[in-house]
Design a protein around this motif. Sequence first.
Motif, short mmCIF file in Angstrom:
data_model
loop_
_atom_site.label_atom_id
_atom_site.label_comp_id
_atom_site.label_asym_id
_atom_site.label_seq_id
_atom_site.Cartn_x
_atom_site.Cartn_y
_atom_site.Cartn_z
N GLN A 48 1.17 -146.59 -2.74
CA GLN A 48 1.25 -147.60 -3.79
C GLN A 48 2.69 -147.70 -4.31
OE1 GLN A 48 -1.41 -146.91 -7.07
NE2 GLN A 48 -0.85 -148.80 -8.13
N LYS A 49 3.20 -148.92 -4.43
CA LYS A 49 4.58 -149.15 -4.87
C LYS A 49 4.62 -150.17 -6.00
CE LYS A 49 6.83 -148.40 -0.35
NZ LYS A 49 7.71 -149.01 0.67
N ARG A 50 5.77 -150.20 -6.69
CA ARG A 50 6.05 -151.29 -7.63
C ARG A 50 7.56 -151.39 -7.81
NH1 ARG A 50 7.65 -149.52 -12.57
NH2 ARG A 50 6.76 -147.60 -13.43
N LYS A 51 7.97 -152.51 -8.37
CA LYS A 51 9.40 -152.70 -8.65
C LYS A 51 9.80 -151.90 -9.89
CE LYS A 51 9.87 -157.26 -6.53
NZ LYS A 51 10.59 -156.67 -5.40
N PRO A 52 10.97 -151.28 -9.86
CA PRO A 52 11.40 -150.51 -11.03
C PRO A 52 11.81 -151.41 -12.19
CG PRO A 52 12.89 -150.19 -9.13
CD PRO A 52 11.89 -151.19 -8.73
#
Length: 381
Positions: free
Chosen positions: A15-19
Amino acid sequence: MPKYRFEDIAFNITQKRKPTSDDMKTYIGLEHLDSGSLSVTRWGSNVPIKGDKLLMQKGDVLFGKRNAYLRRAAIAPHDGLFSAHGMILRPNEKVISRKLFPFFICSDYFFDAAIRISVGSLSPTINWSALKELEFKLPDINEQEKLAELLWAANNTKEAYKKLLYLTDELVKSQFIEMFKNGNYPTVRASEVCNFITKGTTPPTNEIKTRPEQDSIPYLKVYNLSFDGRLLFHEEPQYISRQIHEGKLARSIVYPNDVLMNIVGPPLGKFALVEDEYPEWNINQAIAIFRAKEQVLPKFLLQALMQPDVLQPFLEKAVGIRQLNLSLEQCRDLEFPLPPLEHQQRFVEFAQQTDKSKFELKQNIDNLETTIKALMVENFG
């Protein structure tokens, strides 16, 4: 013992997201993981974080899949974002004990197998598609729990010794400040008190060997430097031939009493003082050499360069986005107060006394690391 595929032992969390700007304080990159240590002791970024990052939870195992030969894996100390050049691993508790899982990932048993499947020459990387197929033997859960208790006892004692080692280094820094901070000494530039300020040259990839051969020379890289000025050897160094060492890489030769500092990062601000027991080394272009003149003692020079009010303004001059760089001209312009030699000598004598305590602490740490490895070998092979 039964064998399990790695995908049955661990879950790969993708799972990823933009910082956001809030993530800069808690972000953990591969540069924050230390070889051979389960603990993350520093984090955060001084520059904006680019690209999607992995979403970690406190207690996850952070695994450095890039440059895996550095053997970096640690336990996430908080929720937040982790480098996309790593993997976030969680145990399948039906197969492996949560307490044992971090030691398993840090073990030579696991890393030796993982490194063999890494791909690429400049920055060897481990892909999940290959890693998940590897098979490992595991004892039953009850045996795992008993083993985990022993390993955590040894690890906690090791971490206590490491804290004492850190406090000893802090004592040296405090003594330096007490002796020299308000002494109204003249300020000098590094180029005025060093005969030699240069950087190394990275040898061709095909010239770098992982094991010593006849007439070969150890080759230092940034991961051998540290934030407290010690040379680190969590694993065997790499090597180059004496012929290339004395030929086209002659400017990269380091000698006892040279002060080394990395000028390519992140991270930046790592140092080492080359001691007498290391008569011949070579370095790459990410490291600068400071060779002191007679009016400055090497141990004093090391501490002077590491002082926050000297180092931080210097680091802020670094340029680059993914890779930060400092120039030799900036190195030569570093400024710090220079007391008389007799004052420097008093500090060096104090530092040498603490070195004796540090040597004993390091021996205890080494012994505990040997114990941990022996337990893993006994139980996993």
